[in-house]
Design a protein around this motif. Sequence first.
Motif, PDB file in Angstrom:
ATOM      1  N   ALA A   1      -3.762   1.255  -9.983  1.00  0.00           N
ATOM      2  CA  ALA A   1      -3.165   0.874  -8.706  1.00  0.00           C
ATOM      3  C   ALA A   1      -3.464  -0.574  -8.312  1.00  0.00           C
ATOM      4  CB  ALA A   1      -3.612   1.836  -7.607  1.00  0.00           C
TER       5      ALA A   1
ATOM      6  N   TYR B   1      -6.473  -0.482   0.817  1.00  0.00           N
ATOM      7  CA  TYR B   1      -6.446   0.861   0.227  1.00  0.00           C
ATOM      8  C   TYR B   1      -7.860   1.356  -0.052  1.00  0.00           C
ATOM      9  CZ  TYR B   1      -5.706   4.621  -3.069  1.00  0.00           C
ATOM     10  OH  TYR B   1      -5.748   5.829  -3.700  1.00  0.00           O
ATOM     11  N   SER B   2      -8.685   0.490  -0.652  1.00  0.00           N
ATOM     12  CA  SER B   2     -10.047   0.874  -1.002  1.00  0.00           C
ATOM     13  C   SER B   2     -10.875   1.174   0.236  1.00  0.00           C
ATOM     14  CB  SER B   2     -10.698  -0.239  -1.818  1.00  0.00           C
ATOM     15  OG  SER B   2     -12.042   0.053  -2.091  1.00  0.00           O
TER      16      SER B   2
ATOM     17  N   SER C   1      -4.859   6.219 -10.593  1.00  0.00           N
ATOM     18  CA  SER C   1      -5.460   5.451  -9.503  1.00  0.00           C
ATOM     19  C   SER C   1      -6.162   4.190  -9.992  1.00  0.00           C
ATOM     20  CB  SER C   1      -6.455   6.312  -8.727  1.00  0.00           C
ATOM     21  OG  SER C   1      -5.772   7.351  -8.068  1.00  0.00           O
TER      22      SER C   1
ATOM     23  N   ILE D   1       2.532   1.714  -3.423  1.00  0.00           N
ATOM     24  CA  ILE D   1       1.571   2.230  -4.409  1.00  0.00           C
ATOM     25  C   ILE D   1       1.421   3.742  -4.255  1.00  0.00           C
ATOM     26  CG2 ILE D   1      -0.860   2.212  -5.101  1.00  0.00           C
ATOM     27  CD1 ILE D   1       0.707  -0.191  -6.081  1.00  0.00           C
ATOM     28  N   GLU D   2       1.353   4.211  -3.027  1.00  0.00           N
ATOM     29  CA  GLU D   2       1.241   5.659  -2.809  1.00  0.00           C
ATOM     30  C   GLU D   2       2.485   6.391  -3.319  1.00  0.00           C
ATOM     31  OE1 GLU D   2      -1.247   7.694  -1.772  1.00  0.00           O
ATOM     32  OE2 GLU D   2      -2.427   5.870  -2.001  1.00  0.00           O
ATOM     33  N   VAL D   3       3.654   5.806  -3.076  1.00  0.00           N
ATOM     34  CA  VAL D   3       4.893   6.427  -3.561  1.00  0.00           C
ATOM     35  C   VAL D   3       4.912   6.436  -5.085  1.00  0.00           C
ATOM     36  CG1 VAL D   3       7.404   6.119  -3.689  1.00  0.00           C
ATOM     37  CG2 VAL D   3       6.233   5.896  -1.498  1.00  0.00           C
TER      38      VAL D   3
ATOM     39  N   LYS E   1      -9.747   4.504   1.708  1.00  0.00           N
ATOM     40  CA  LYS E   1     -10.183   5.617   0.854  1.00  0.00           C
ATOM     41  C   LYS E   1     -11.676   5.879   1.016  1.00  0.00           C
ATOM     42  CE  LYS E   1     -11.030   5.878  -3.739  1.00  0.00           C
ATOM     43  NZ  LYS E   1     -10.858   5.539  -5.125  1.00  0.00           N
TER      44      LYS E   1
ATOM     45  N   LYS F   1       2.357   6.399  -7.089  1.00  0.00           N
ATOM     46  CA  LYS F   1       1.366   7.368  -7.573  1.00  0.00           C
ATOM     47  C   LYS F   1       1.901   8.788  -7.475  1.00  0.00           C
ATOM     48  CE  LYS F   1      -2.727   7.006  -5.943  1.00  0.00           C
ATOM     49  NZ  LYS F   1      -3.908   6.698  -5.120  1.00  0.00           N
ATOM     50  N   THR F   2       2.625   9.097  -6.406  1.00  0.00           N
ATOM     51  CA  THR F   2       3.132  10.446  -6.209  1.00  0.00           C
ATOM     52  C   THR F   2       4.313  10.740  -7.131  1.00  0.00           C
ATOM     53  OG1 THR F   2       2.464  10.356  -3.896  1.00  0.00           O
ATOM     54  CG2 THR F   2       4.051  12.051  -4.497  1.00  0.00           C
TER      55      THR F   2
ATOM     56  N   VAL G   1       0.850  -1.203   0.000  1.00  0.00           N
ATOM     57  CA  VAL G   1       0.000   0.000   0.000  1.00  0.00           C
ATOM     58  C   VAL G   1       0.882   1.249   0.000  1.00  0.00           C
ATOM     59  CG1 VAL G   1      -1.666   1.333   1.341  1.00  0.00           C
ATOM     60  CG2 VAL G   1      -1.994  -1.108   1.051  1.00  0.00           C
ATOM     61  N   GLY G   2       1.926   1.249   0.819  1.00  0.00           N
ATOM     62  CA  GLY G   2       2.852   2.382   0.841  1.00  0.00           C
ATOM     63  C   GLY G   2       3.581   2.569  -0.473  1.00  0.00           C
TER      64      GLY G   2
END
Length: 85
Positions: A33, A74-75, A30, A19-21, A78, A23-24, A16-17
């Motif tokens: 992901a 993640y879902s 999204s 994926i956030e990195v 969110k 994405k950024t 999950v972390g």
Amino acid sequence: MDLELIADMSAVVIIVGLIEVIKTVCGLDSKLAPVVAIALGLAASLGLAYYSDTIAYEAVVTGLAIGLSAVGLYSGAKNTTEFRK
């Protein structure tokens, strides 16, 4: 508690972390992901199976479970944050 279970649960949080990195930093859409999360789960599980005596199909099932769990975590997070707004 089994050490493998602890490693699998921590892999979910790490994915999950990651994926956030991704994405950024890379601007990942999204909608892609979940696919990336499943791919990372499979890659991690198959990589660990290569260095241990785990059977390949067990590694695939574990990798899918890890990737899908990361997608669900993640879902759920969110949806919860969107509900609170």
